[in-house]
Design an enzyme around this catalytic site. Structure first.
Site, PDB file in Angstrom:
ATOM      1  N   GLY A  46      41.918  35.788  36.256  1.00 48.54           N
ATOM      2  CA  GLY A  46      40.462  35.860  36.332  1.00 48.54           C
ATOM      3  C   GLY A  46      40.053  36.842  37.418  1.00 48.54           C
ATOM      4  O   GLY A  46      40.866  37.199  38.277  1.00 48.54           O
ATOM      5  N   GLN A  51      34.633  40.092  43.974  1.00 52.33           N
ATOM      6  CA  GLN A  51      35.933  40.536  44.500  1.00 52.33           C
ATOM      7  C   GLN A  51      36.092  42.055  44.485  1.00 52.33           C
ATOM      8  O   GLN A  51      36.924  42.593  45.197  1.00 52.33           O
ATOM      9  CB  GLN A  51      37.085  39.901  43.695  1.00 52.33           C
ATOM     10  CG  GLN A  51      37.186  38.402  43.884  1.00 52.33           C
ATOM     11  CD  GLN A  51      38.254  37.809  42.996  1.00 52.33           C
ATOM     12  OE1 GLN A  51      38.020  37.553  41.826  1.00 52.33           O
ATOM     13  NE2 GLN A  51      39.449  37.595  43.536  1.00 52.33           N
ATOM     14  N   CYS A  91      44.602  33.160  44.556  1.00 54.44           N
ATOM     15  CA  CYS A  91      43.451  34.058  44.441  1.00 54.44           C
ATOM     16  C   CYS A  91      43.886  35.467  44.794  1.00 54.44           C
ATOM     17  O   CYS A  91      44.585  35.668  45.787  1.00 54.44           O
ATOM     18  CB  CYS A  91      42.343  33.591  45.382  1.00 54.44           C
ATOM     19  SG  CYS A  91      40.857  34.607  45.298  1.00 54.44           S
ATOM     20  N   LEU A  92      43.451  36.434  43.991  1.00 52.29           N
ATOM     21  CA  LEU A  92      43.802  37.832  44.265  1.00 52.29           C
ATOM     22  C   LEU A  92      43.221  38.293  45.605  1.00 52.29           C
ATOM     23  O   LEU A  92      43.722  39.249  46.193  1.00 52.29           O
ATOM     24  CB  LEU A  92      43.300  38.734  43.130  1.00 52.29           C
ATOM     25  CG  LEU A  92      43.952  38.475  41.764  1.00 52.29           C
ATOM     26  CD1 LEU A  92      43.245  39.280  40.680  1.00 52.29           C
ATOM     27  CD2 LEU A  92      45.442  38.808  41.798  1.00 52.29           C
ATOM     28  N   HIS A 133      36.567  28.415  39.668  1.00 53.54           N
ATOM     29  CA  HIS A 133      37.068  29.269  40.758  1.00 53.54           C
ATOM     30  C   HIS A 133      36.267  30.584  40.802  1.00 53.54           C
ATOM     31  O   HIS A 133      35.846  31.015  41.884  1.00 53.54           O
ATOM     32  CB  HIS A 133      38.568  29.522  40.530  1.00 53.54           C
ATOM     33  CG  HIS A 133      39.209  30.495  41.468  1.00 53.54           C
ATOM     34  ND1 HIS A 133      40.176  30.139  42.378  1.00 53.54           N
ATOM     35  CD2 HIS A 133      39.055  31.841  41.629  1.00 53.54           C
ATOM     36  CE1 HIS A 133      40.568  31.196  43.049  1.00 53.54           C
ATOM     37  NE2 HIS A 133      39.912  32.258  42.612  1.00 53.54           N
ATOM     38  N   GLU A 134      36.058  31.195  39.632  1.00 53.94           N
ATOM     39  CA  GLU A 134      35.318  32.474  39.576  1.00 53.94           C
ATOM     40  C   GLU A 134      33.849  32.273  39.926  1.00 53.94           C
ATOM     41  O   GLU A 134      33.246  33.103  40.611  1.00 53.94           O
ATOM     42  CB  GLU A 134      35.421  33.124  38.186  1.00 53.94           C
ATOM     43  CG  GLU A 134      36.823  33.382  37.658  1.00 53.94           C
ATOM     44  CD  GLU A 134      37.750  34.038  38.641  1.00 53.94           C
ATOM     45  OE1 GLU A 134      37.276  34.707  39.584  1.00 53.94           O
ATOM     46  OE2 GLU A 134      38.968  33.874  38.494  1.00 53.94           O
ATOM     47  N   HIS A 137      33.323  32.295  43.563  1.00 56.45           N
ATOM     48  CA  HIS A 137      33.258  33.649  44.137  1.00 56.45           C
ATOM     49  C   HIS A 137      31.829  34.187  44.093  1.00 56.45           C
ATOM     50  O   HIS A 137      31.378  34.846  45.027  1.00 56.45           O
ATOM     51  CB  HIS A 137      34.138  34.624  43.346  1.00 56.45           C
ATOM     52  CG  HIS A 137      35.589  34.596  43.719  1.00 56.45           C
ATOM     53  ND1 HIS A 137      36.051  34.925  44.980  1.00 56.45           N
ATOM     54  CD2 HIS A 137      36.694  34.334  42.977  1.00 56.45           C
ATOM     55  CE1 HIS A 137      37.381  34.847  44.993  1.00 56.45           C
ATOM     56  NE2 HIS A 137      37.804  34.478  43.792  1.00 56.45           N
TER      57      HIS A 137
HETATM   58  O1  GNR Z   1      45.106  34.856  39.151  1.00 51.32           O
HETATM   59  C1  GNR Z   1      44.560  33.802  39.498  1.00 51.32           C
HETATM   60  N1  GNR Z   1      45.195  32.622  39.289  1.00 51.32           N
HETATM   61  C2  GNR Z   1      44.597  31.394  39.466  1.00 51.32           C
HETATM   62  C3  GNR Z   1      45.424  30.271  39.456  1.00 51.32           C
HETATM   63  C4  GNR Z   1      44.886  29.012  39.603  1.00 51.32           C
HETATM   64  C5  GNR Z   1      43.538  28.856  39.747  1.00 51.32           C
HETATM   65  C6  GNR Z   1      42.683  29.962  39.772  1.00 51.32           C
HETATM   66  C7  GNR Z   1      43.228  31.222  39.621  1.00 51.32           C
HETATM   67  S1  GNR Z   1      42.168  32.605  39.601  1.00 51.32           S
HETATM   68  C8  GNR Z   1      43.254  33.846  40.189  1.00 51.32           C
HETATM   69  C9  GNR Z   1      42.591  35.211  40.112  1.00 51.32           C
HETATM   70  C10 GNR Z   1      41.415  35.253  41.063  1.00 51.32           C
HETATM   71  O2  GNR Z   1      41.521  35.374  42.251  1.00 51.32           O
HETATM   72  N2  GNR Z   1      40.245  35.086  40.545  1.00 51.32           N
HETATM   73  O3  GNR Z   1      39.169  35.062  41.341  1.00 51.32           O
HETATM   74 NI    NI Z   2      39.845  34.286  43.228  1.00 52.25          NI
END
Ligand code: GNR
Ligand code: NI
Length: 176
Positions: A46, A51, A91-92, A133-134, A137
């Site tokens: 995601g 980001q 998270c990236l 999660h997104e 952000h």
């Molecule tokens: O790549 C991602 N893996 C992930 C694993 C578990 C829960 C959420 C994520 S999102 C993350 C990519 C990211 O940072 N999205 O904002």
């Molecule tokens: Ni993230």
């Protein structure tokens, strides 16, 4: 298409609250394509616009096994949520750090696609985790914000150390 730069914790720009997308034009479609490319090349499931330093309510994700089903959500809203699940998240923007986060198990959401058409859908499991999660952000929140201040500080220090090692290696030409 271009690969976009991903901001990393504790960059203060990651705390920006995004505003609604109002114009559905070619520039928006290009941004969506660039975000999908950036997500795949960073091996994420995601990516939120925040980001890549674009403070608009827009996210992309692909939770399919073959990573061949990108999905786009513009101006997403959670209409209802049910149940709970704990999932190990990464998270990236917080590379190399993983922690369990408690989220809703099922969500019903309304969003728009790249043409501005409104749709509704239900998501559960990892798909629901990823959307939540997104969407965090987009309001300037990271999964490490759910950890204690002590643990968050440990994360900050670990990332600082990782960056120092990477910089030193680059300087010594250990990384080609
Ligand atoms: O790549 C991602 N893996 C992930 C694993 C578990 C829960 C959420 C994520 S999102 C993350 C990519 C990211 O940072 N999205 O904002
Ligand atoms: Ni993230």
């Amino acid at each position: 298409m271009s690969n976009l730069n991903i901001l990393e914790f504790p960059d203060p720009r990651l705390t920006t609250v995004a505003s609604d997308v109002e114009i559905f034009d070619e520039a928006l479609k290009k941004l969506v394509q660039d975000m999908i490319e950036t997500m795949y090349s960073a091996r994420g499931i995601g990516l939120a616009a925040t980001q890549v330093n674009v403070h608009k309510r827009l996210l992309v994700l692909d939770v399919s096994e073959k990573q061949d089903q990108p999905r786009v959500y513009i101006n997403p809203q959670i209409l209802s949520s049910e149940g709970e699940q704990d999932h190990e998240e990464g998270c990236l923007s917080v590379p190399g750090i993983y922690a369990s986060v408690n989220r809703a198990e099922t969500i019903t959401l309304r969003a728009q696609d790249s043409d501005g058409n409104t749709f509704e859908e239900q998501a559960e499991g990892l798909h629901a985790v990823c959307i939540q999660h997104e969407m965090d952000h987009l309001i300037g929140r990271l999964f490490v914000d759910y950890l204690s201040p002590l643990k968050r500080n440990m994360v900050r220090k670990k990332l600082e150390k990782q960056r120092k090692v990477a910089a030193k290696e680059a300087e010594e030409h250990l990384v080609i």
